[in-house]
Design a protein around this motif. Structure first.
Motif, PDB file in Angstrom:
ATOM      1  N   LEU A  53       2.935 -10.454   3.141  1.00  0.00           N
ATOM      2  CA  LEU A  53       1.758 -10.143   3.646  1.00  0.00           C
ATOM      3  C   LEU A  53       1.885  -8.049   3.686  1.00  0.00           C
ATOM      4  O   LEU A  53       1.144  -7.295   2.984  1.00  0.00           O
ATOM      5  CB  LEU A  53       0.693 -10.319   5.175  1.00  0.00           C
ATOM      6  N   LYS A  54       3.257  -7.610   4.645  1.00  0.00           N
ATOM      7  CA  LYS A  54       3.283  -6.648   4.754  1.00  0.00           C
ATOM      8  C   LYS A  54       3.247  -5.733   3.236  1.00  0.00           C
ATOM      9  O   LYS A  54       2.703  -4.409   3.015  1.00  0.00           O
ATOM     10  CB  LYS A  54       4.254  -6.464   5.568  1.00  0.00           C
ATOM     11  N   SER A  55       3.794  -6.620   2.626  1.00  0.00           N
ATOM     12  CA  SER A  55       4.592  -5.957   0.593  1.00  0.00           C
ATOM     13  C   SER A  55       3.673  -6.551   0.045  1.00  0.00           C
ATOM     14  O   SER A  55       3.688  -5.908  -0.575  1.00  0.00           O
ATOM     15  CB  SER A  55       5.844  -6.510   0.890  1.00  0.00           C
ATOM     16  N   THR A  56       2.456  -6.983  -0.032  1.00  0.00           N
ATOM     17  CA  THR A  56       1.798  -7.353  -0.876  1.00  0.00           C
ATOM     18  C   THR A  56       0.433  -7.396  -0.860  1.00  0.00           C
ATOM     19  O   THR A  56       0.132  -7.334  -1.751  1.00  0.00           O
ATOM     20  CB  THR A  56       2.093  -9.024  -1.683  1.00  0.00           C
ATOM     21  N   ALA A  57      -0.194  -7.922   0.709  1.00  0.00           N
ATOM     22  CA  ALA A  57      -2.156  -7.864   0.438  1.00  0.00           C
ATOM     23  C   ALA A  57      -2.048  -5.867   0.591  1.00  0.00           C
ATOM     24  O   ALA A  57      -2.058  -5.108   1.046  1.00  0.00           O
ATOM     25  CB  ALA A  57      -1.855  -8.273   2.341  1.00  0.00           C
TER      26      ALA A  57
ATOM     27  N   PHE B 157      -2.642   1.482  -7.115  1.00  0.00           N
ATOM     28  CA  PHE B 157      -2.883   1.544  -5.303  1.00  0.00           C
ATOM     29  C   PHE B 157      -1.436   2.495  -5.372  1.00  0.00           C
ATOM     30  O   PHE B 157      -0.473   2.101  -5.759  1.00  0.00           O
ATOM     31  CB  PHE B 157      -3.316   1.094  -4.350  1.00  0.00           C
ATOM     32  N   PRO B 158      -1.269   2.941  -4.077  1.00  0.00           N
ATOM     33  CA  PRO B 158       0.371   3.300  -3.453  1.00  0.00           C
ATOM     34  C   PRO B 158       0.271   2.421  -2.460  1.00  0.00           C
ATOM     35  O   PRO B 158      -0.183   0.964  -2.561  1.00  0.00           O
ATOM     36  CB  PRO B 158       0.045   4.781  -2.112  1.00  0.00           C
ATOM     37  N   PRO B 159       1.889   2.260  -2.418  1.00  0.00           N
ATOM     38  CA  PRO B 159       2.732   1.007  -1.881  1.00  0.00           C
ATOM     39  C   PRO B 159       1.246   0.564  -0.158  1.00  0.00           C
ATOM     40  O   PRO B 159       0.677   1.030   0.091  1.00  0.00           O
ATOM     41  CB  PRO B 159       3.761   1.794  -1.132  1.00  0.00           C
ATOM     42  N   VAL B 160       0.864  -0.379  -0.485  1.00  0.00           N
ATOM     43  CA  VAL B 160       0.451  -1.249   0.748  1.00  0.00           C
ATOM     44  C   VAL B 160       1.026  -0.874   1.971  1.00  0.00           C
ATOM     45  O   VAL B 160       2.712  -1.125   2.065  1.00  0.00           O
ATOM     46  CB  VAL B 160       0.295  -2.481   0.261  1.00  0.00           C
ATOM     47  N   THR B 161      -0.158  -0.792   3.560  1.00  0.00           N
ATOM     48  CA  THR B 161       0.610  -1.134   5.311  1.00  0.00           C
ATOM     49  C   THR B 161      -0.056  -2.097   5.318  1.00  0.00           C
ATOM     50  O   THR B 161      -0.725  -0.725   6.404  1.00  0.00           O
ATOM     51  CB  THR B 161       0.607   0.739   4.822  1.00  0.00           C
ATOM     52  N   GLY B 162      -0.543  -2.878   4.878  1.00  0.00           N
ATOM     53  CA  GLY B 162      -1.477  -3.404   6.388  1.00  0.00           C
ATOM     54  C   GLY B 162      -0.600  -4.446   7.052  1.00  0.00           C
ATOM     55  O   GLY B 162       0.444  -3.944   6.978  1.00  0.00           O
ATOM     56  N   GLY B 163      -1.615  -5.168   7.969  1.00  0.00           N
ATOM     57  CA  GLY B 163      -0.397  -6.214   8.650  1.00  0.00           C
ATOM     58  C   GLY B 163      -0.440  -5.804   9.924  1.00  0.00           C
ATOM     59  O   GLY B 163      -0.693  -4.469  10.049  1.00  0.00           O
TER      60      GLY B 163
END
Lengths: 152, 79, 152, 79
Positions: free
Chosen positions: C119-123, D73-79
């Motif tokens: 999730l951290k790297s692809t969502a 989009f830029p690198p994702v930063t969720g979670g």
């Protein structure tokens, strides 16, 4: 930091919520990792209708404190909560709860798993299963083992 | 000097030997292994038996002191 | 098996309890592993007073479904619950919840961690922080990374 | 044949270029990379930009079909 031995059924979600509200500083933790072990109604191919969890009072607490100290020395834990049931247990009742609060997720995952594995291999608890046939048997080994130093 | 040693047994080991506790008199310099044999009439200790002194895991050659609590039990299965 | 995107604050313990009661078969699971990511009031040395979590509606769900499918293919998951917050978030509010139910603990630990790292790297979520100084800044990278295949 | 392609931008990349969406006309056989340059007047794509077509991650040399939704989009930063 809390360690509890519970002779009665406990609600793990309630335990975590109460502990978090009372003892974990808001805004400082970014990661919470929780593991709950729950009694299944089957084991090794047999239906199980109950379990008795024996422990060694005093040594249990001492070993759990050791495990927690080692975890605290190895990872920056903000808080932890460790609850273990003893006595007569029914299927679907929680047996063990480990919760850790940290700033970052890697530490939370690592520490909670370490605590569980160390508990499984060094905390003096023993399970006796009551089978559907009314036969009783001691569980002789834990499944899913991961090597942890016995010297705890 | 004579020492008084409490010996405790747990779980399947307790069931097997039919006792939960012994109080032994022993001389200084006795090991955990020797305590087992003294208490159990030289019966072999079951494989995988774990030992603790004063609630810490010990090796079987550990020497016991007056007032120590020695415990024997099978592999733990909590969690 | 549930995946939720939440525009409003959620109570992770309530989510887990409701889900477990409604959807997880009693007596069959032995292990529950939960991870919760919570907004901290500091990051990279600065005080943070709020956050905006942008996402790509549609792609978010698609990528989370992919991650969950991969986890299900790799571990025997009985159930999972995945909740992610979007929109305006305040410190101490939960951002993400991952819960998995399995028979054995190794699978629960492995799968929950895999899901979080994937999730951290692809969502497609992006955090913009509102600092104490009222300056806004995009978070440019996640901490504690673990390599997970980008092709998700 | 002329194709209609929707291009979307997210997060810091959206802020940087000042738009969230373009609708482009393009010919068949155009790549994701070429879509970027067409939409952004040959400005360089920022390092670490990720691309998706129809909500799946793709490489920049991926060819685009009529009706595709392309996203940067830029690198994702969720979670």
């Amino acid at each position: 930091m809390a360690i509890k031995i519970c002779p009665d059924a406990f609600d793990p979600w309630q335990e975590i919520q109460s502990y978090q509200r009372a003892s974990v500083q808001a805004g400082k933790f970014g990661a919470t990792s929780v593991f709950i072990g729950t009694m299944r109604d089957f084991n090794e191919g047999d239906q199980v209708k109950g379990m008795f969890l024996e422990h060694y009072p005093g040594m249990t607490e001492k070993q759990l404190e050791k495990i927690a100290s080692k975890a605290k020395a190895q990872w920056p834990l903000l808080e932890y909560l460790l609850v273990h049931r003893v006595g007569a247990i029914l299927p679907n009742e929680p047996i063990v709860l480990v919760a850790v609060w940290t700033s970052h997720r890697g530490d939370a995952f690592d520490a909670s798993r370490y605590i569980m594995e160390a508990l499984k291999s060094t905390a003096p608890f023993w399970k006796k299963e009551l089978l559907h046939s009314d036969q009783e048997r001691w569980v002789t080994k834990n499944t899913d083992g991961y090597a942890v130093d016995q010297e705890g | 000097m004579n020492m008084s040693i409490k010996v405790r047994y747990f779980a399947s080991l307790k069931d097997r030997i039919g006792r939960s506790e012994d109080i032994l008199e022993a001389s200084e310099g006795i090991s955990v292994q020797a305590i087992w044999h003294r208490a159990n009439a030289d019966k072999a200790m079951p494989d995988n038996t774990l030992a603790a002194v004063n609630m810490d895991y010990v090796d079987l050659d550990r020497l016991v002191k007056d007032g120590d609590e020695v415990a024997f039990f099978p592999p733990v299965t909590g969690g």
